[in-house]
Design an enzyme around this catalytic site. Structure first.
Site, PDB file in Angstrom:
ATOM      1  N   LYS A  32       0.839  -1.199   0.000  1.00 51.12           N
ATOM      2  CA  LYS A  32       0.000   0.000   0.000  1.00 51.12           C
ATOM      3  C   LYS A  32       0.873   1.248   0.000  1.00 51.12           C
ATOM      4  O   LYS A  32       0.615   2.211  -0.736  1.00 51.12           O
ATOM      5  CB  LYS A  32      -0.913   0.012   1.227  1.00 51.12           C
ATOM      6  N   SER A  33       1.904   1.254   0.838  1.00 50.54           N
ATOM      7  CA  SER A  33       2.741   2.442   0.979  1.00 50.54           C
ATOM      8  C   SER A  33       3.459   2.765  -0.324  1.00 50.54           C
ATOM      9  O   SER A  33       3.533   3.936  -0.731  1.00 50.54           O
ATOM     10  CB  SER A  33       3.764   2.226   2.097  1.00 50.54           C
ATOM     11  N   GLY A 101      -5.221   7.559   5.643  1.00 48.55           N
ATOM     12  CA  GLY A 101      -4.299   8.607   6.062  1.00 48.55           C
ATOM     13  C   GLY A 101      -3.413   9.064   4.926  1.00 48.55           C
ATOM     14  O   GLY A 101      -3.051  10.244   4.840  1.00 48.55           O
ATOM     15  N   SER A 175       2.412  11.362  13.085  1.00 48.56           N
ATOM     16  CA  SER A 175       2.448  10.504  11.902  1.00 48.56           C
ATOM     17  C   SER A 175       3.566  10.942  10.977  1.00 48.56           C
ATOM     18  O   SER A 175       3.688  12.130  10.652  1.00 48.56           O
ATOM     19  CB  SER A 175       1.118  10.567  11.141  1.00 48.56           C
ATOM     20  N   GLN A 177       3.482  10.417   7.961  1.00 48.70           N
ATOM     21  CA  GLN A 177       2.824  10.834   6.723  1.00 48.70           C
ATOM     22  C   GLN A 177       2.734  12.352   6.607  1.00 48.70           C
ATOM     23  O   GLN A 177       2.628  12.884   5.495  1.00 48.70           O
ATOM     24  CB  GLN A 177       1.417  10.235   6.642  1.00 48.70           C
ATOM     25  N   GLU A 319       2.703  -0.441  12.618  1.00 51.23           N
ATOM     26  CA  GLU A 319       1.632  -1.165  11.923  1.00 51.23           C
ATOM     27  C   GLU A 319       1.554  -2.622  12.378  1.00 51.23           C
ATOM     28  O   GLU A 319       0.522  -3.272  12.231  1.00 51.23           O
ATOM     29  CB  GLU A 319       1.875  -1.134  10.403  1.00 51.23           C
ATOM     30  N   ARG A 350      -5.995   2.342  18.471  1.00 46.18           N
ATOM     31  CA  ARG A 350      -5.663   0.922  18.418  1.00 46.18           C
ATOM     32  C   ARG A 350      -5.255   0.375  19.781  1.00 46.18           C
ATOM     33  O   ARG A 350      -5.528  -0.788  20.089  1.00 46.18           O
ATOM     34  CB  ARG A 350      -4.569   0.667  17.381  1.00 46.18           C
ATOM     35  N   LYS A 416      -9.806  -2.412   2.980  1.00 48.46           N
ATOM     36  CA  LYS A 416      -9.003  -1.186   2.975  1.00 48.46           C
ATOM     37  C   LYS A 416      -7.646  -1.424   2.337  1.00 48.46           C
ATOM     38  O   LYS A 416      -7.132  -0.561   1.600  1.00 48.46           O
ATOM     39  CB  LYS A 416      -8.841  -0.685   4.411  1.00 48.46           C
TER      40      LYS A 416
END
Length: 433
Positions: A32-33, A101, A175, A177, A319, A350, A416
């Site tokens: 995904k990344s 995100g 984050s 990100q 993660e 989480r 997702k």
């Protein structure tokens, strides 16, 4: 700006229990990344690009859709090879971020380069995810942003067709990100960009290294030699072919199954040199009782018949926390997982969710500010709420291997990042793929 994603259907699911050691060879979807970063860099490039082996899942479809809305042509008709043709970035447009995100943090800087008004919103839960530092950084660069709250969704970027660039200071402790989003667009800023982080350590350092590596692969000049400072020179990005690696985070529950059942799982197609934190994963699984081998057939994890507790700082690989928590429940000694306070701001809190749901199955688990402490004892079956969080579903599936009757309230949330998860998982456990 009140546009929201249509409600996703809920799919209850009873996690299959393993009666024998698993023995599986799998080819999993792409990272995904890497897929998200390749899409953004390709959309900003000066020529066409291809993505070989991309991830087709909700997050990456939303990324492709958000970029399409801004002008670039992205063809995802072929599952194995996506094509991106850059185009002038224009509005008006709406970007649906879902619960991603990456979309929420990577596309506002791109929208600053567009001409026109670009609105952003997504699932209701995404409005609680940290975004304020990015909004503040973009505003300091002169990007006009209208936000409903203190830097959260929904928001609108009034793009002027260019961003001057310069230097920004940001607290990215919530984050990584927040930094990656700025860096991915920075080469297109008139004067490039220098990003300085001030605050507690930035989590998920491997993801930042991936951003820098992929920027350089696209032709950007990036200096990350000073801790907590990243400098991107202005200049064109090149269209290119991207080879997307299998998703390491998505593979972790399958590797965990090898430990729980004393079996063996091989992930095919693993590169000899990876942009993902495979060495950290290898070390963690080894400490928990697994044997990890990278060979010509792929990345293989073999269980040794017992699972050991773990005392580890997971700040670089947060993660993995949900699945490692599930493994710790089934271990022969206590575990302490730390350095992951920032995952309280992920798809759900989480830390609290793991403590609550495993506690409901009889676990002796307690929260700390930045992690969890687990003291193994027998678990019982029951309903496990996933909170629309794919990693929570993965954790429940791992526990269900050894605990009959673990019922997920919704396994469809795994779409997702891996729509195939329920079928792949059941096939692995039953031996019928």
């Amino acid at each position: 700006m009140g546009h929201l994603t249509a409600t996703r259907p809920v799919q209850p699911w009873t996690a299959p229990t393993a009666s024998d050691p698993v023995a599986a060879t799998l080819r999993l979807p792409g990272s995904k990344s890497m897929t998200a970063r390749a899409l953004v860099l390709s959309a900003l490039a000066n020529g066409p690009s291809t993505l070989a082996g991309p991830l087709r899942a909700r997050d990456t479809e939303l990324m492709a859709g958000g970029l399409r809305a801004l002008g670039p042509h992205i063809s995802t008709a072929d599952d194995e090879r996506w094509l991106v043709r850059p185009h002038r970035l224009v509005g008006p447009a709406h970007v649906d971020v879902g619960l991603a995100g990456t979309v929420m943090r990577f596309l506002p800087p791109v929208a600053g380069l567009a001409e026109g008004r670009i609105t952003f919103d997504g699932d209701p839960a995404v409005r609680a995810r940290p975004l304020g530092p990015l909004v503040g950084a973009l505003r300091s660069l002169g990007v006009r942003i209208d936000a409903a709250g203190p830097g959260s969704l929904p928001l609108a970027v009034q793009g002027a067709g260019r961003v001057t660039g310069g230097e920004v200071v940001i607290d990215a402790s919530a984050s990584s990100q927040l930094v990656s989003g700025l860096l991915l667009a920075a080469a297109r800023f008139d004067h490039g960009l220098v990003v300085r982080h001030q605050g507690p350590p930035v989590p998920s350092a491997p993801h930042l290294r991936m951003t820098v590596q992929m920027l350089r692969a696209a032709g950007a000049a990036v200096d990350d030699g000073t801790p907590d400072v990243w400098a991107v020179e202005p200049g064109p990005l090149s269209g290119r072919g991207w080879e997307i690696e299998p998703d390491l985070s998505g593979a972790v529950p399958f590797f965990a199954a090898a430990l729980v059942t004393g079996g063996e799982v091989t992930l095919q197609g693993w590169p000899r040199s990876s942009m993902q934190p495979v060495e950290q994963l290898r070390s963690l699984l080894h400490r928990m009782g697994g044997e990890v081998r990278l060979g010509t057939d792929g990345l293989t994890v073999r269980g040794t018949g017992s699972v050991h507790g773990l005392d580890a700082d997971l700040s670089d690989v947060s993660e993995l926390t949900p699945v490692l928590t599930a493994l710790a429940m089934l271990a022969d000694s206590p575990s302490r997982l730390t350095g992951v306070g920032h995952i309280r701001g992920h798809e759900t809190d989480r830390i609290a969710a793991l403590a609550r749901e495993f506690g409901a199955l009889g676990a002796d688990i307690s929260e700390s500010a930045d992690g969890l402490e687990i003291r193994p004892r027998p678990l019982r079956g029951g309903t496990f709420r996933t909170y629309a969080d794919h990693r929570m579903a993965h954790a429940a599936a791992v526990a269900g291997l050894a605990v009959p009757g673990v019922e997920l309230d919704d396994v469809a949330c795994t779409s997702k990042t891996m729509p195939e998860f329920p079928a792949l998982w059941s096939g692995m456990v039953t031996g019928k793929s």
